[in-house]
Design an enzyme around this catalytic site. Structure first.
Site, short mmCIF file in Angstrom:
data_model
loop_
_atom_site.label_atom_id
_atom_site.label_comp_id
_atom_site.label_asym_id
_atom_site.label_seq_id
_atom_site.Cartn_x
_atom_site.Cartn_y
_atom_site.Cartn_z
CE LYS A 79 -3.93 1.91 2.68
NZ LYS A 79 -4.78 1.74 3.88
CB SER A 154 -8.33 3.40 2.91
OG SER A 154 -7.42 2.84 3.84
CB SER A 178 -8.50 0.50 5.75
OG SER A 178 -9.21 1.69 5.57
N1 GLN Z 1 -13.53 3.85 6.27
C1 GLN Z 1 -12.91 4.30 7.47
C2 GLN Z 1 -12.54 5.77 7.32
O1 GLN Z 1 -12.87 6.33 6.34
C3 GLN Z 1 -11.72 3.48 7.83
C4 GLN Z 1 -10.50 3.83 7.07
C5 GLN Z 1 -9.30 3.05 7.51
O2 GLN Z 1 -9.40 2.03 8.19
N2 GLN Z 1 -8.14 3.56 7.15
O3 GLN Z 1 -11.94 6.34 8.17
#
Ligand code: GLN
Length: 486
Positions: A79, A154, A178
């Site tokens: 990532k 994400s 995420s």
């Molecule tokens: N969807 C969640 C957010 O927008 C989690 C994102 C994540 O785990 N980085 O914060």
């Protein structure tokens, strides 16, 4: 042989037995990338020249008969929020479009020292803020099962890369879901580790009190093996305590007879997809057949978790994003008249809408006069959520839930409605607030799309959820389903 389709452990065994070379494994992945990634768009940056150098180094060791590290010579995707020397690291933000870090994240260092082949850096929601990979400053990634749908986020690029066999495993981060959510949407396995189990040094911070990093794999056995190398304390990350790292690959071999699995009633809410509900209940039955005991439990503060998270997360975001000031890293707009103009112009142009939204909300929540009403209140709710889990774990060993309320949705469907997007995290956020570990594994198809189940474990008890997940995969073949790439 279709080398790209192998699991990590199969690739390792084949390398060791000289059935093929690391160069061939690497080539198989890049061929797959060349065929499909112009449609899926999982990768932001490819690392082709260095990858082949790393592969050839592994092959030379094998030729000399030297012993191999289990990750050596095996292609991995990372990532693009992990710092990598000599390899652009953008966090999918325009503000870091041309940023090349001067150091490696601790886990990247671990992989490099093991001899891993780094294929490239994968797409994400900008600085990991989002749940669909549509908030990337560059482009959205598509779900390999249906290109018109999101891969989840994400860490959507890392999940899509593994689902499409464009890498044998990958690294992601999970702050509020995420890793677990994209694993579910893409039909692969993904582990969110307990807070502090894996070093975050060199991984760009989003919500420092919640961020964790972890692997995606084609199955749980692969993840167990990877974890033996990723987990453990790091002197560069003060949040990693010296808790013993289990021998996960051995632990998962034990059966799950007598394991107590909790089914929390708050995770089966009105409005959730009927197919998803059925998938989780079928999995519960399977666990019973394998000798586990399924027990109904309650986590009463579940419905408050999303609201608390979306105060805590933006608050910490507003502070963590302050370092991107146009002076020290990345984009620097210098056409204005003074220092303030540099800050404002660089941040205005460099950050996307969701990042700006969270900076605004967080700055408001932390400001004098509002701190007690928002941030402090949210932290109190966080304690209640954690206590719910502590109570539950007096009765059960692990908890089984859905990962997301429905399978992957259409690209564009929720992007204009941040609240709808935030609500996608209802089942993943509570465990994040409590610092627990969570495993997402495929458990069936609903409307021809993969759906995962979530296994939540006590803090630092990765071994038990990995064991349950592995035993589930030995008894089922959901994890073997693959998308038909076009
Ligand atoms: N969807 C969640 C957010 O927008 C989690 C994102 C994540 O785990 N980085 O914060």
């Amino acid at each position: 042989m279709e080398l790209h389709k192998l699991t990590l452990l199969e690739a390792f065994q084949g390398l060791r037995d000289k059935k093929f070379t690391s160069h061939q494994l690497t080539e198989a992945c890049f061929e797959q990338i060349k065929k499909y990634d112009d449609k899926i768009k999982a990768y932001l940056t490819l690392n082709e020249a260095e990858a082949y150098t790393q592969a050839d180094a592994a092959d030379q060791k094998i030729a000399k008969g030297e012993s191999l590290h289990p990750l050596e010579g095996i292609p991995v995707a990372i990532k693009d929020i992990f710092c990598t020397t000599n390899l652009r690291t953008t966090s999918a933000s325009k503000i870091l479009e041309n940023y090349v870090p001067p150091f490696d994240a601790t886990v990247v260092k671990i992989l490099r020292e093991a001899g891993a082949v780094i294929l490239g850096k994968t797409n994400l929601d900008e600085f990991a803020m989002g749940g669909s990979t549509e908030n990337s400053g560059f482009w959205p990634t598509s779900n390999p099962w249906d290109y018109s749908r999101v891969p989840g986020g994400s860490s959507g690029g890392s999940a899509a890369a593994v689902a499409a066999d464009m890498g044998f495993y990958s690294l992601g981060t999970d702050t509020g879901g995420s890793i677990r959510e994209p694993a579910s949407f893409c039909g692969i396995s993904g582990l969110k580790v307990s807070y502090g189990r894996v070093s975050r040094y060199g991984v760009m911070a989003m919500t420092s009190s919640l961020d964790t990093i972890g692997p995606f794999g084609k199955n749980v056995a692969d993840i167990a093996m990877i974890m033996e190398y990723l987990a453990g304390p790091d002197s560069k990350d003060a949040t990693t305590p010296p808790v013993v790292v289990d021998n996960y690959s051995e632990e998962i071999k034990q059966d799950i007879k007598g394991l107590k699995i909790g089914l929390p009633k708050e995770y089966f809410v009105e409005g959730m997809d009927e197919g998803v509900r059925q998938t989780v209940l079928n999995a519960a039955k399977k666990f019973e057949e394998l000798g586990a005991e399924v027990i109904d439990i309650s986590l009463p503060h579940t419905d408050l978790a999303v609201a608390a998270y979306y105060v805590i997360c933006p608050s910490e975001v507003s502070s963590n994003m302050a370092r991107f000031d146009g002076m020290r890293y990345g984009l620097s707009k210098r056409d204005g008249k003074d220092l303030l103009d540099i800050y404002l112009d660089s941040r205005r142009e460099g950050f996307g809408a969701e990042v700006k939204r969270r900076i605004m909300i967080g700055t408001y929540a932390l400001s004098a006069g509002y701190y007690d009403a928002y941030y402090k209140k949210a932290m109190q709710v966080r304690t209640l959520v954690r206590q719910d889990f502590e109570e539950a774990y007096k009765q059960v060993d692990i908890i089984l839930t859905p990962v997301a309320p429905a399978p992957a949705y259409k690209l564009g469907e929720k992007i204009g409605d941040p609240l709808a997007m935030y609500l996608e995290d209802v089942f993943t956020i509570p465990a994040s607030l409590a610092g627990l570990c969570g495993l997402s594994i495929p458990a069936g198809l609903v409307s021809e799309l993969p759906v995962g189940i979530q296994l939540l474990g006590k803090r630092f008890d990765e071994k038990t959820i990995l064991r349950a997940g592995h035993q589930f995969q030995l008894a089922t073949d959901y994890h073997l389903a693959k998308p038909e790439l076009k």
